[in-house]
Design a protein around this motif. Structure first.
Motif: not given
Length: 332
Positions: A22-25, A32-33, A38-41
């Motif tokens: 969901r954050l990647r979407d 936003v690059p 980083a999203l997993g952390a």
């Protein structure tokens, strides 16, 4: 009081894979690059808090830069409010070291020290131990011999004794040992998986039920003018009298018209009526619901079952009555 009548929605944290996707979407939609690691952390640092993750990405977007692993591990991105919440403390105490996302990578000594500091910062020992007592039985301990369960319950009992002694006698130097008892409970669940939904302590509900029961008892004792002994009896005596009284006013008779009763059945009914009159009891129609209909079965708009007034049958669920049923045999 509102919690007893409110509808409770149980919300659980989303799975890490689902949150990361969901954050990647969101990052792709807002331009936003962000690094996948980083999203997993970020999701792990916020313990699955969707709002905290989105706030972090929104802040970085306003600054015109993307999310990197350095921002999460060393820059403080994703830090949540440090206010200690009750459910968070209970969840940490009732789950093992590995299940704690915040301290799983630290040593057991560091994990214990951080958890002890968290309990000290919480500040409400009564609520802390109440939550542990309410939820300890829902934890999977893998304890076939019940040895861990016994140690946990003993620790809860010690905390109750220490806390009562601290407030009753003014020995406030004993209160820090309540936190030690909480840590003793945690030691019994050191290998347990992460706890699920945790129930709020029901101590307030129990106290309100006790107050309502006492009001029913004293109201009944005051209304039974023909039986003067009830007015001076203690609450314990009245409570012990109710099961025997329910049996006495519910004789075993056939559900037929009065003129079809056998002599011994008619005599039993007369004795039941006399007992009810002398003890200030009567049968009344059950309360109607919000739609104007009776809560129990009815025939052509009239109730087919009556309830006691005062409702002393709600105090004891044994004797002549049936647990969970407010109607009394012989009242139809």
């Amino acid at each position: 009081p509102l919690r007893d009548v409110a509808k409770v929605f149980r919300m659980v944290a989303p799975a890490s894979a689902r949150l990361n996707g969901r954050l990647r979407d969101v990052c792709a939609a807002r331009g936003v690059p962000a690094d996948t690691r980083a999203l997993g952390a970020l999701s792990e640092r916020t313990e699955g808090d969707v709002r905290a993750c989105l706030n972090t990405l929104q802040m970085l977007s306003q600054e015109g830069r993307g999310l990197t692993l350095v921002d999460v591990t060393g820059g403080g991105a994703g830090d949540k409010d440090s206010t200690v919440q009750a459910r968070g403390v209970w969840a940490s105490l009732l789950s093992g070291h590995v299940a704690n996302k915040r301290t799983r990578k630290e040593t057991r000594e560091a994990h214990t020290a951080a958890l002890y500091s968290q309990c000290i910062s919480f500040g409400d020992n009564e609520l802390l131990m109440g939550g542990l007592f309410e939820n300890i039985h829902s934890i999977r301990l893998a304890d076939t011999s019940l040895a861990k369960s016994v140690r946990a319950l003993r620790a809860l009992g010690d905390a109750d004794v220490i806390q009562r002694a601290g407030f009753a006698r003014g020995h406030f130097h004993l209160l820090p040992y309540v936190t030690s008892s909480a840590m003793a409970v945690h030691a019994c669940v050191s290998n347990a998986p992460a706890s699920g939904f945790l129930e709020w302590p029901q101590g307030g509900k129990v106290a309100r039920e006790a107050t309502r029961t006492k009001a029913v008892l004293r109201g009944w004792a005051a209304s039974a003018r023909a039986c003067s002994n009830l007015a001076t009896a203690s609450d314990e005596v009245l409570t012990q009298t109710v099961p025997h009284l329910l049996t006495a006013i519910a004789p075993e008779v056939r559900p037929v018209a009065a003129n079809f009763l056998k002599p011994h059945e008619a005599e039993a009914m007369r004795n039941a009526v006399a007992t009810m009159v002398s003890h200030g009891l009567s049968f009344v129609a059950p309360p109607a619901g919000a739609d104007g209909q009776f809560q129990y079965s009815s025939f052509r708009g009239a109730p087919t079952a009556l309830v006691l007034d005062p409702p002393v049958d709600q105090i004891a669920t044994f004797g002549a009555g049936v647990a969970g049923d407010n109607s009394t045999p012989g009242a139809t």
